[in-house]
Design a protein around this motif. Sequence first.
Motif, PDB file in Angstrom:
ATOM      1  N   UNK A  86       0.356  -0.601  -0.141  1.00 59.38           N
ATOM      2  CA  UNK A  86       0.187   0.213  -0.099  1.00 59.38           C
ATOM      3  C   UNK A  86       1.291   0.805  -0.149  1.00 59.38           C
ATOM      4  N   UNK A  87       2.215   1.241   0.456  1.00 55.99           N
ATOM      5  CA  UNK A  87       3.400   2.269   0.717  1.00 55.99           C
ATOM      6  C   UNK A  87       3.526   3.084  -1.086  1.00 55.99           C
ATOM      7  N   UNK A  88       3.185   1.538  -1.975  1.00 55.82           N
ATOM      8  CA  UNK A  88       3.397   2.516  -3.595  1.00 55.82           C
ATOM      9  C   UNK A  88       1.657   2.630  -4.029  1.00 55.82           C
ATOM     10  N   UNK A  89       1.034   2.616  -3.110  1.00 57.93           N
ATOM     11  CA  UNK A  89      -0.530   2.421  -3.830  1.00 57.93           C
ATOM     12  C   UNK A  89      -0.774   3.862  -4.034  1.00 57.93           C
ATOM     13  N   UNK A  90      -0.218   5.142  -3.374  1.00 61.93           N
ATOM     14  CA  UNK A  90      -0.733   5.965  -3.637  1.00 61.93           C
ATOM     15  C   UNK A  90       0.338   7.771  -3.821  1.00 61.93           C
TER      16      UNK A  90
END
Length: 1014
Positions: free
Chosen positions: A3-7
């Motif tokens: 999720x760290x690279x999601x947004x």
Amino acid sequence: MSRALRYAPPLANRDLIVRPRLLDVLRSRFERPLTAVVAPAGFGKTSLLGQAVSENALSPAGEDRWLTCQQDDTTLSVLASGAFAAVGLSAPVPEEPRQAAAAVAEALWSAAPRHVALVLDDVHLVLPGSPAADFLRHLVGELPRNGHLVLASRPPLPLSVSRLVASGDAVVLRETDLQFREDEVAAFAESRGVPPELLDDVGGWPALAELTATAGPFAVSGYVWEELLTQLSPERRHALALLVAVGGADEEIAAALLGEDVDLRSLLEGLPLVVRSPSGWWSLHGLWAAALQHHLDSGQVAEARRTAAAVLSGRGQYQEAMGLLLDARAWEDVRRLVVEVCECCTALVPTDVLEGWLHRLPPEVRRSPEGLLLAAMAAEQASPAAAEEFLVQALEAARGVPGVRYACLNALVHLAFWGNDRRRMEFLLEELAELAREGHPGAPAFVALLQGVLAHSVDEVRSALAAPGLSSRPPPNPVQDWLHAHLVLLRLGDAAAGEVLARRSLSHPATPVHGISRCLLLESFRLRGRLEEAERLLPYLLADMQPAKVLTSPELVACAVSVLDVLGRHGEAGELLGRYRPVLSASLVAWAPLARTLAEAFHALATGDEQQAAAALRSIVPSNGGRLSGALRTSPVALPLLYVLVPEVRGRWDADPPPGALADLHAGARALVELRERGSATAAGAVPPSAWPVLRALLPVPWTAQLALGLVAAGQDGARAIVEDLGPPARATLRAQAAAAPPALAATARSLLRAIPAVPTARLHLRVLGPLELRRDGGVVTAPELRRERVRQLLGYLLTHDRPTRTAITSELWPDLDDAAAGRNLRVTLAYLQNVLEPDRGELDPPYFLRSAGPVLHLVTGGALEIDVLQFERALDEAARLERQGAPSAALPAYLQAAELWGGDLLADVAGGTWLEWERDRLRGRFVSSAVRAGNLLLARGDTATARTLAERALRADDCSEDAHQLLVAVHLADGDLVDAHRAMRRCLQMLRELGVPPQPRTRALAQRLTPRG
């Protein structure tokens, strides 16, 4: 994928060269609906988009919102929830792709006049024809003019863009565009410190150039990866292979894979095709997977994925964990995770995600007990009968497997609870008790809660909830927390404990239970008389009310309708009831008819149809005259409604009174019966003041007024405040009581009527935006008193000050007179103003519009006195509220209503002091900013004519508003009128020079658009 690279775009591990020809195309993304970058792996799509976002941050032409797609994004709930988060929406995701796309488009539109680009990377993970692809297709069609979509994908795109390209509304950068040109190869070679000729054979492929530069001058074309990998130690290659196998890592996952002493930065720093997120997640490009595919055998890959999945599931990142386990074909771990996600009655991930997992299982796993459990949870809401069949099969196949049996039993309890099947629940309770005796850690808590559900008496409920297993259970389960809250609130009347448990259930990331938990939280507020807090929570409850949720949680409707009616919002309550009546009729949940009837009865009472309410309630009363405890467990309003209107249920409640806050409802209901049927206020006199706010929050308004009458008649003078708080609806009840109640009550009703002013029959409309004008029933008032300057000033002062003292008024209006003379002048002026407002009022009647409480004066507004400035401010406040909720389409009519009300400066023909000038400036500022906001929304929607009118009106009100100048320039640009756009820009810049202030970034950006390129 973390999720760290999601947004957020990833941070490149090495410096990137600037490619102006491509960045120029991407910078113009804010000028068209769609920009796409389509090329195979290794062509630098993500790096290019990340650069574009970084460059735009330095000199913004708009705002970028980033979303990296992941494997589960073929499901609508996952992709749409990601898009919702990226654009700042917190509402539940609609179940239909078009509705979800419209919500995202509305969020983009709400940012107007700012242009916003939603950047989606790795869109190839969204499968063509999937619900998620439909969402993207609808989103392109719904985009406002200030909304833009940027897609990066391997070929092919999951949606067709040829029509948009042909019309000039889309640009697509392809493989040939992304290849390095000769000058870019040279620049890249210089950035990496290698000779340009080393890169002669890379064919413009950015990834190959990066690898060749890293591998060094001895690399042979075609063997670049091998050369690069030979420079790494075997241990480092092994570590990289493990990280690639799990899709990247942060420190915790790296430690689990490589040991606690691993230094992730040192391991990855300096390697090509590696990116990291600002929060510490590192990801290696997909090309690393091909290069390292032979460094691990299948068993090592599977073990790495299992290890990473264990970390992710421990964080509650179930979707990412399951993705790794399915890729690893680690079926035992898959089965364990299914149980973890599905063991608490309601699955912890959306239904469409469960369906996606189910489709990826091989037949033998699908036929396993865990596979059957997964199939049941995927079918639970749409087909409870099919879900039960799957669960029974799973139970039969899971003999000797406590975890699976526990999950299946929980789910079966849930279905039996929906069906109000007491015998089935008792049987399942025995099964759960057996699991508890065998040592299952979660079973004792559920046993205690289920015993509470099945308990016949309050003492039995208390005994069940005192069980040790409930206090010493494992980490909180959101469904069990909700059930615990339900029991303590609606069986024990313990509103304080109910609030704590409802909040704990809400804190869990499992969104499927948030709606019902929020409902209980709201009821906990009402059962403590905290109506204002319930009102603040109401919009969030309404946002939770999707049809699928109401099907299984019908109590949401009874709660929402009764709160709206208590607040006097009868129109909204009726509309909500009409919208969900068919949903409640279709619900298979046993208490859906109760919820529907309670909502209908409460609404009928609130709107004055007691006969209809009584008939509706009688339709659900058991033939044996029982008190219908199931209705009370659906909503606390059931107790007073049934007690008052259905006499045969009273005996049960009187013999076994409810506990806690429910006792206040019982006392209020008994007092109402005594008042209505015997004309006695004795029972009302016994209702303690602490119960009054509870009754105010849970009774229909006419009943609250009737009860307040009884309280006053019983000597509780403080109850007069309840009548005043209720306003005009209380007078209707009091008039009826004055005419028909027994003498003592009728006399009290008449006394209250004399003390509470009657609403005048004539309707007044006061216009103060612009020249002052008063109308009575549509006709202009020409009374000579209204021409007096002091009368007009006093009216203006009362309008602009909330409950001022007489001293404050006289010091402003008669500053040169002594206190006695100023007081006399105020009394005379007040008399003039009273005559203007209520010329037909009797001498003994208290004034309605101008009231006095000691030294304080109060102008009563609303209802019979409409004032344009208050309507103007209410419209703008409503627009602001709707904007905060992310609903600009609903806010726009409110802005336009305010603009229509604006007739000029406040009391333009009245002389006043600084108090009036300050108020004029404030209101003028609100008009200008709201007109500009509405104009920008209209411009983004394509209505340039209305936007131009608003810009011109705003500039007439304030020629120094740079925002209004910007709007006018933007309108002319949208119309293609460059002559007027240049003229408007010159006027803006001239104004700024005269003020000596620099132009805002948007002004500079508009000026840049007026400057020819090249």
